[in-house]
Write an enzyme that holds these catalytic residues in place. Structure first.
Site, PDB file in Angstrom:
ATOM      1  N   ILE A  43      47.418  42.906  29.234  1.00 45.69           N
ATOM      2  CA  ILE A  43      47.237  43.396  27.870  1.00 45.69           C
ATOM      3  C   ILE A  43      45.770  43.448  27.456  1.00 45.69           C
ATOM      4  O   ILE A  43      45.452  43.908  26.369  1.00 45.69           O
ATOM      5  CB  ILE A  43      48.023  42.530  26.860  1.00 45.69           C
ATOM      6  CG1 ILE A  43      47.651  41.056  26.980  1.00 45.69           C
ATOM      7  CG2 ILE A  43      49.518  42.713  27.071  1.00 45.69           C
ATOM      8  CD1 ILE A  43      48.358  40.156  25.971  1.00 45.69           C
ATOM      9  N   GLY A  90      38.363  41.145  29.853  1.00 43.46           N
ATOM     10  CA  GLY A  90      37.043  40.858  29.302  1.00 43.46           C
ATOM     11  C   GLY A  90      36.063  40.522  30.391  1.00 43.46           C
ATOM     12  O   GLY A  90      36.372  40.640  31.593  1.00 43.46           O
ATOM     13  N   GLY A  94      37.377  37.123  32.086  1.00 43.25           N
ATOM     14  CA  GLY A  94      38.780  36.922  32.404  1.00 43.25           C
ATOM     15  C   GLY A  94      39.649  38.082  31.962  1.00 43.25           C
ATOM     16  O   GLY A  94      39.192  39.019  31.318  1.00 43.25           O
ATOM     17  N   THR A  95      40.914  38.015  32.339  1.00 42.58           N
ATOM     18  CA  THR A  95      41.889  39.031  32.002  1.00 42.58           C
ATOM     19  C   THR A  95      43.089  38.367  31.342  1.00 42.58           C
ATOM     20  O   THR A  95      43.477  37.264  31.720  1.00 42.58           O
ATOM     21  CB  THR A  95      42.329  39.803  33.259  1.00 42.58           C
ATOM     22  OG1 THR A  95      41.190  40.449  33.824  1.00 42.58           O
ATOM     23  CG2 THR A  95      43.372  40.849  32.924  1.00 42.58           C
ATOM     24  N   ASP A 136      30.774  36.004  17.456  1.00 47.45           N
ATOM     25  CA  ASP A 136      31.343  37.238  18.019  1.00 47.45           C
ATOM     26  C   ASP A 136      32.372  37.846  17.072  1.00 47.45           C
ATOM     27  O   ASP A 136      33.388  38.381  17.509  1.00 47.45           O
ATOM     28  CB  ASP A 136      31.979  36.962  19.380  1.00 47.45           C
ATOM     29  CG  ASP A 136      32.075  38.226  20.239  1.00 47.45           C
ATOM     30  OD1 ASP A 136      31.401  39.222  19.906  1.00 47.45           O
ATOM     31  OD2 ASP A 136      32.821  38.219  21.239  1.00 47.45           O
TER      32      ASP A 136
END
Length: 404
Positions: free
Chosen positions: A63, A66, A69-70, A185
């Site tokens: 989904i 980044g 990571g995923t 962020d």
């Protein structure tokens, strides 16, 4: 929207994206399950496991991905798919080569601290295969605020909708700063929408860990003395008015004013002038980004964006703040004026003069833009948009997990 940047590693990062071409490692579903089988005790053979492992989860589809990571949609095998979770998988070897190990560790530290309705809950933290670490968190089926804005008329929210989302984000920042965490962020892509329509901040790998000194002070800004709420939960409306004797207000203040960093981190359109000019920065960068966020929610774009990242940074440092010409109904003229005033105070280029720089969320809450809003009842209010059921995509054919 520009990716997040981190000067410590000289790489660009996508802190919240769904880039199907981004491949971070050779992690596979098979490696997840086989490593778990080898390392975790099997309760069917008399063994017991005190905490969840990779063996307990089944990946459904990817989904998001980044820089470090995923994220996968997953479920616990024992739940038969009744509850969905988001699993962030980090390849430690890839992160090490990118020199971003500290970022991954920071995110894990932050997630373990959070206990707040508008921030994620970390359900499990475990290793899978020799090089992968997994974080299991809440799954938000409503997408993110950036995508939601693009479904609004004119790609912007109404005044009340923007105020609602801004209020929930404000409470999130207040809590983070209470813990001594500077977020660094903030942007719509990192504001996820839960199935009930309320928000959840995500992605904490750029956060700065510091300390705060909580205190209670009197008389922060103007007090609201003309509202009397009825018995039903209400965020903005007032069913009747009753004069209330004015008196001193007491506010809880917790701002990590001692936090300092020289790293160039964040998303170009959202970084504060002190970051854009390469100077040291502290917690006030979050209040600048908060002002940019509110501007974007109301006007459909960020205030200093240029054709390139370099032009955007120059605009942030030198360009005066300007608001588009808009026509507002007579009944909301004062509300729009309050919104512009709040944005202008948050986007003060001098960090020391910026609203929130000294007393944090207490000063922002006291601004007339939030007059009449009961922050304690936000969780009981119906959000402007409630995602439709089934948006999790449970009927979608599962992806293959040959790679990230």
């Amino acid at each position: 929207m520009d990716p997040s940047v981190d000067s410590d590693s000289n790489h660009s990062s996508m802190s919240s994206c769904s880039d199907a071409t981004h491949r971070c490692s050779s992690f596979s579903r098979l490696s997840l399950e086989s490593s778990a089988s080898a390392s975790a005790p099997d309760s069917s053979n008399g063994g017991t496991s005190s905490s969840p492992t990779a063996k307990d989860f089944k990946l459904i589809r990817r989904i998001g991905s980044g820089d470090i990571g995923t994220v996968y949609l997953c479920r616990r095998r024992a739940d038969e798919g009744r509850q969905l979770y988001a699993m962030k998988v980090v390849d430690r070897e890839v992160v090490r080569k990118k020199k971003k190990v500290e970022r991954a560790e920071t995110e894990k530290k932050v997630l373990k601290l959070l206990r707040h309705p508008f921030l994620p809950t970390l359900y499990a933290d475990f290793d899978a295969s020799p090089n992968h670490s997994c974080l299991v968190m809440e799954y938000c089926s409503g997408g993110d605020l950036h995508s939601l804005r693009h479904h609004q008329p004119g790609f912007r929210f109404s005044l009340n909708a923007a105020r609602f989302y801004a209020a929930e984000v404000l409470l999130s920042l207040e809590y983070l700063h209470l813990l001594g965490i500077v977020y660094r962020d903030l942007k719509p892509e990192n504001i996820l929408i839960r199935s009930n329509g309320h928000v959840m901040l995500s992605d904490f790998d750029l956060s700065l860990l510091s300390v705060a000194d909580p205190t209670v002070i009197d008389d922060v800004g103007p007090t609201v003395d003309d509202s009397d709420y009825d018995n039903q939960p209400s965020c903005f409306g007032r069913s009747k008015k009753k004069k209330i004797p004015s008196g001193p207000s007491r506010w809880f203040v917790a701002e990590p004013t001692a936090a300092r960093s020289n790293s160039f981190v964040g998303t170009h359109e959202y970084v504060a002038p002190e970051v854009a000019s390469g100077r040291s920065h502290g917690s006030s960068v979050d209040w600048w980004a908060y002002g940019v966020l509110l501007y974007e929610l109301l006007y459909g774009s960020t205030p200093f964006v240029g054709p390139t990242n370099d032009v955007t940074l120059r605009n942030i440092i030198k360009k005066p703040l300007a608001f588009p010409q808009t026509t507002a109904p007579a009944a909301t003229v004062s509300d729009w004026a309050a919104a512009r005033d709040l944005i202008a105070k948050l986007l003060a280029k001098d960090a020391a003069a910026r609203l929130g720089s000294s007393r944090g969320a207490a000063d922002v809450k006291a601004h007339p833009f939030f007059k009449g809003l009961n922050f304690a009842l936000l969780r009981s209010c119906r959000p402007p948009v409630v995602p439709k059921l089934g948006r999790a995509g449970s009927t979608r054919k599962p992806d293959r997990f040959d790679f990230f």
